[in-house]
Structures are given as structure tokens and as C-alpha cells.
Design a protein around this motif. Structure first.
Motif, short mmCIF file in Angstrom:
data_model
loop_
_atom_site.label_atom_id
_atom_site.label_comp_id
_atom_site.label_asym_id
_atom_site.label_seq_id
_atom_site.Cartn_x
_atom_site.Cartn_y
_atom_site.Cartn_z
N ILE A 45 -4.95 8.24 0.32
CA ILE A 45 -4.99 6.79 0.12
C ILE A 45 -5.52 6.15 1.40
CG2 ILE A 45 -3.66 4.72 -0.40
CD1 ILE A 45 -3.84 6.65 -2.71
N GLY A 46 -6.53 5.30 1.27
CA GLY A 46 -7.09 4.64 2.43
C GLY A 46 -6.19 3.49 2.92
N ASN A 47 -6.26 3.23 4.22
CA ASN A 47 -5.48 2.13 4.78
C ASN A 47 -5.93 0.77 4.25
OD1 ASN A 47 -3.80 3.75 6.27
ND2 ASN A 47 -5.04 3.64 8.13
N LEU A 66 -1.90 4.82 -9.55
CA LEU A 66 -3.06 5.06 -10.42
C LEU A 66 -4.01 6.08 -9.80
CD1 LEU A 66 -3.83 1.44 -11.69
CD2 LEU A 66 -2.68 3.29 -12.92
N GLN A 67 -4.19 6.03 -8.48
CA GLN A 67 -5.08 6.99 -7.85
C GLN A 67 -4.51 8.40 -7.83
OE1 GLN A 67 -6.77 5.84 -4.09
NE2 GLN A 67 -7.04 3.69 -4.70
N SER A 68 -3.20 8.52 -8.00
CA SER A 68 -2.59 9.85 -8.01
C SER A 68 -2.57 10.47 -9.40
CB SER A 68 -1.15 9.76 -7.49
OG SER A 68 -0.33 9.02 -8.41
N LEU A 69 -2.88 9.69 -10.45
CA LEU A 69 -2.84 10.22 -11.80
C LEU A 69 -4.05 11.10 -12.07
CD1 LEU A 69 -1.66 7.11 -13.86
CD2 LEU A 69 -0.31 9.09 -13.16
N CYS A 123 -10.71 2.84 -8.71
CA CYS A 123 -11.69 3.02 -7.65
C CYS A 123 -10.97 3.11 -6.31
CB CYS A 123 -12.68 1.85 -7.64
SG CYS A 123 -13.94 1.98 -6.36
N ASN A 124 -11.18 4.19 -5.58
CA ASN A 124 -10.46 4.36 -4.31
C ASN A 124 -11.16 3.69 -3.14
OD1 ASN A 124 -12.63 6.09 -4.18
ND2 ASN A 124 -11.51 7.73 -3.13
N GLN A 125 -12.46 3.33 -3.29
CA GLN A 125 -13.18 2.64 -2.22
C GLN A 125 -14.07 1.56 -2.83
OE1 GLN A 125 -14.90 4.76 1.06
NE2 GLN A 125 -13.76 6.63 0.60
#
Length: 290
Positions: A45-47, A66-69, A123-125
Motif C-alpha cells: 500500500i502506498g503512503n 479492496l487492494q488486498s482482495l 487502482c493502487n496509483q
């Protein structure tokens, strides 16, 4: 000279920075970390999300979840409300926060069965996505127009020996009517003009229009036609029937013209074989009198 009490120090003092300053006491409270390196079942996970200055704590936590699913996991409000105790209203508000800052996208797509479903994209970024979408707009030099590939010529078709306007028109009408039997055989005007002489050659050889139509539309490939005109041209050339057999014209014998003679009964002129001496009416009267 007065050098006993100089106003400037003999050497420059070096500034003491950070925790080494003699008047600063070291910090003993605050957050401390006891970290162990993850080797399985972890997500990065980004800061920019974990320390986002505008997102609520619920939105940050929900975005992390959600990003971990895994891909394909359900992420609708009903499923998330059953998973967490915050309730559907607060979860919906947190999803809207993530969507407003680019961490979440929702798209409506149509499946292969025709059903419309909502697809949730995490979206992670978001910044990287914005850079990709804005990159084409930064190009000042216009791209060179793409050169269209030259269209491959259609195979040659047979030609009739005597191409009259009526024969070519019948061939054109037959080709234009093929789309009524198979919608894939919709031909352009140029393709029809190229194929019409080939159909005329078939009609010239006494092949009926129904037989020509069956030869062109039978056993078409079920997976589709990329160039229907090329297939029809190939069939017209490869399956061309032989010319019709020669039939000699039978000439009827000339009619027999008997000589004129006068009737012995009424003296009327008539044509009849030599033994006949009376006309038809007189022969009838003689037969009735007898």
C-alpha cells in the motif's frame, strides 16, 4: 593595535542540528515499529493512500481492503456491509470518496450473454493512470496518417461469348438477390460489376438462375466470410459447367401445294389431290344424297 578584545570569534561555530543539540532532550514517546518482513499473504500500500490528507479513515481502510482482495472478488455495497460493521450508508460514502480521488472506478459492461453488469476497478496509483491518459494530449506533433493497405484484387471470372445488355442485367439482378438468401452475401456495386460477367457466362450455358444461385450459396463456411465476393468469384471460375450440347435445328418439310382445279359440281376453284373432282361442299352433298 587593539586585538585583545576582538568583536568576531576566532573561528566559525558549526550549527548543531537534529537531536545532537545540547539543549534538546531525546524523544521517548510516539509511535515505534516492531516490523517483521512479510513473505506470504501481503499487499503493498502506498503512503499516498495510507496517509492521504483528504480521505477519511474509513475510506483509507476500505481502499486498503479492496487492494488486498483477489481478482474477481465481490466488492459491492451489500457484500462489504455484510463483512464490516460500519453499515451500507457509511460504506457507500467511503466508496464515493475513493472514486472521487481516483482509487476506484465503476464501469458498466455487457457480457457475452447480453446482460449488463457493473465492474468495480481498484487502482493502487491514480497518479500513474492520470499520466497515461494525459500523455497523448502532450504530443504537439501530429502523428502521420496511417497508410491504408491496398485492397487485394478479386479472382478473375469467366466471360460470356456474347454479352448482351439483357444477359448482364439478369446476372446483376441475380447477384443483388443473393443477400435475401444469406445476409453475408451483401455485395458492393464494384463487386457486383466484377462478378456479373461470370454469372452471365453460366446463364449463357443454359444454366437456370435457380441452379446458379444454389451453386453460389451452398455449403458456405459457418465461421463467417471475410470477403464474400472473392469466394463467389472462385466458385464461378472453378465450377463453371461445360457449354450446352449442340442441337441441330430440325427443318420442317415445306407444305404441299396441290394444283388448282374446278369442281365438277359447282365449278368453284379449289386445291386438292389429283383424283378429287369435287370440292369439299360438293363431296359432302354427294355423301348425304347417297
Amino acid at each position: 593595535m587593539g586585538t585583545q578584545n576582538p568583536s568576531a570569534p576566532p573561528r566559525a561555530h558549526v550549527r548543531v542540528a537534529g537531536n545532537k543539540h545540547p539543549n534538546r532532550t531525546p524523544r521517548t514517546g510516539g509511535l515505534q515499529h516492531d516490523n517483521t518482513r512479510h513473505t506470504t499473504r501481503f499487499v503493498v500500500i502506498g503512503n499516498h493512500l495510507a496517509q492521504h490528507p483528504e480521505l477519511s479513515l474509513l475510506a483509507i481502510g476500505l481502499g486498503t481492503h479492496l487492494q488486498s482482495l483477489p481478482k474477481g472478488a465481490p466488492a459491492d455495497i451489500k457484500t462489504l456491509a455484510a463483512r464490516f460493521p460500519e453499515g451500507a450508508t457509511r460504506i457507500a460514502a467511503a466508496l464515493r470518496e475513493l472514486e472521487a480521488h481516483g482509487y476506484l472506478r465503476r464501469e458498466r459492461v455487457r457480457t457475452s450473454s447480453g446482460r449488463i453488469v457493473t465492474r468495480t476497478i481498484s487502482c493502487n496509483q491514480p497518479a500513474a493512470v492520470r499520466q497515461r491518459t494525459e500523455q497523448p494530449c502532450r504530443e504537439s506533433t501530429p502523428s502521420a496518417p496511417r497508410k491504408q493497405p491496398a485492397r487485394k484484387a478479386l479472382p478473375a471470372v469467366p466471360r460470356p461469348a456474347y454479352s448482351g445488355p439483357g444477359l448482364l442485367q439478369a446476372a446483376t439482378d441475380l447477384l443483388a438477390d443473393l443477400r435475401r438468401h444469406d445476409s453475408r452475401l451483401l455485395l458492393s456495386a464494384d463487386d457486383t460489376a466484377h462478378l456479373a460477367p461470370g454469372v452471365a457466362a453460366w446463364l449463357e450455358r443454359e444454366v437456370t438462375p435457380a441452379a446458379v444461385r444454389r451453386a453460389l450459396t451452398a455449403d458456405l463456411p459457418p465461421e463467417g466470410l471475410r470477403r464474400p465476393a472473392a469466394l463467389l468469384a472462385h466458385r464461378l471460375a472453378s465450377q463453371l459447367p461445360p457449354p450446352a450440347p449442340f442441337r441441330a435445328r430440325t427443318t420442317a418439310p415445306p407444305p404441299v401445294r396441290h394444283p388448282l382445279r374446278n369442281c365438277d359440281g359447282c365449278d368453284r376453284a379449289f386445291r386438292a389431290p389429283t383424283p378429287t373432282t369435287h370440292c369439299r361442299d360438293c363431296r359432302t352433298d354427294l355423301q348425304e344424297a347417297a
